[in-house]
Motif scaffolding. Structure first.
Motif, PDB file in Angstrom:
ATOM      1  N   SER A  61     -23.693 -52.562  56.284  1.00  0.00           N
ATOM      2  CA  SER A  61     -24.978 -52.053  55.814  1.00  0.00           C
ATOM      3  C   SER A  61     -25.940 -52.139  56.991  1.00  0.00           C
ATOM      4  CB  SER A  61     -25.502 -52.871  54.627  1.00  0.00           C
ATOM      5  OG  SER A  61     -25.601 -54.254  54.953  1.00  0.00           O
ATOM      6  N   THR A 118     -23.403 -47.883  55.595  1.00  0.00           N
ATOM      7  CA  THR A 118     -24.341 -47.605  54.516  1.00  0.00           C
ATOM      8  C   THR A 118     -25.738 -47.906  55.029  1.00  0.00           C
ATOM      9  OG1 THR A 118     -22.694 -48.265  52.863  1.00  0.00           O
ATOM     10  CG2 THR A 118     -24.993 -48.113  52.138  1.00  0.00           C
ATOM     11  N   GLN A 158     -25.341 -54.740  48.640  1.00  0.00           N
ATOM     12  CA  GLN A 158     -24.159 -54.099  49.214  1.00  0.00           C
ATOM     13  C   GLN A 158     -23.045 -55.120  49.456  1.00  0.00           C
ATOM     14  OE1 GLN A 158     -23.531 -50.792  49.833  1.00  0.00           O
ATOM     15  NE2 GLN A 158     -25.454 -50.393  48.766  1.00  0.00           N
TER      16      GLN A 158
END
Length: 239
Positions: free
Chosen positions: A113, A137, A157
């Protein structure tokens, strides 16, 4: 709140504000040692929003502001009506390389992330490393000052099993994620005085060429550094 009287440029040199996260201020001060014409005033912050307050507090005491990187520069540019030239040193690939190396040593060079950074530096770095790009992400929130939202994003996440590690450009986010037990890396703008040294050298060359009075009316910004990892390109614009 600090006073509004600036030191005399002729008597003391050029007063310059150095604004950045606490670990970066010693790096910036080290670079300043080669430039006695500048008189540094520091504004170290823990949370990004503190950079805005430091800008308000210091800009009437100095002739120029130097931010540690593009993120504090952009946030302050968006929240403060700057009355003096403001500058920053652009991102380079070394910080990302270092974070990825540390992630690999932890066995977490997998899905990530990411906040603040864009996809392009990752594509470039992994291509240079000869490795396939992992799943990334990216934080889609619009306000970089909302660090709580960033922390929630990374934590969610990781909790959902979507990522192995979080990469953040904010030290405050990194510290909070560590408290929550979320593996993370703080991707710093630079770790050596060389980037600041190069920019300061360019400034002094400009001062010598056009004179300080004219230089005060210009602002020099890196037109590519905030959008991608690129070589420094300094362009004068009216402020």
């Amino acid at each position: 709140m600090f006073g509004t009287d600036r030191p005399s440029t002729e008597e003391k040199g050029i007063p310059i504000a150095l604004i950045g996260p606490e670990p970066m201020i010693p790096v910036m001060l080290q670079a300043m040692k080669s430039f006695p014409s500048f008189v540094p005033v520091t504004g170290a912050y823990v949370k990004l929003e503190e950079a805005v307050q430091w800008t308000w507090d210091l800009m009437d005491r100095v002739e120029v502001i130097l931010y540690s990187g593009p993120l504090p520069y952009q946030v302050c540019y968006d929240h403060v009506q700057l009355r003096v030239p403001a500058h920053f040193v652009p991102l380079n690939g070394s910080g990302l390389y270092r974070s990825l190396f540390r992630a690999e040593r932890m066995g977490r060079l997998g899905a990530m992330s990411v906040d603040t950074l864009t996809r392009q530096p990752f594509v470039k770095t992994f291509r240079e490393l000869g490795q396939s790009l992992p799943e990334l992400t990216f934080y889609a929130g619009g306000d970089p000052v909302d660090t709580e939202a960033m922390v929630r994003f990374h934590a969610e996440q990781y909790a959902q099993g979507n990522t192995a590690i979080a990469l953040t450009a904010l030290r405050s986010v990194s510290l909070k994620l560590s408290e929550l037990g979320v593996p993370n890396e703080w991707v710093t703008q630079t770790c050596r005085p060389s980037g600041y040294h190069r920019l300061l050298t360019q400034w002094m060359d400009v001062v010598k060429f056009i004179g300080f009075a004219s230089w005060e009316k210009l602002s020099f910004i890196d037109v590519d550094g905030f959008r991608k990892a690129a070589d420094l390109e300094v362009v004068p614009i009216g402020f």
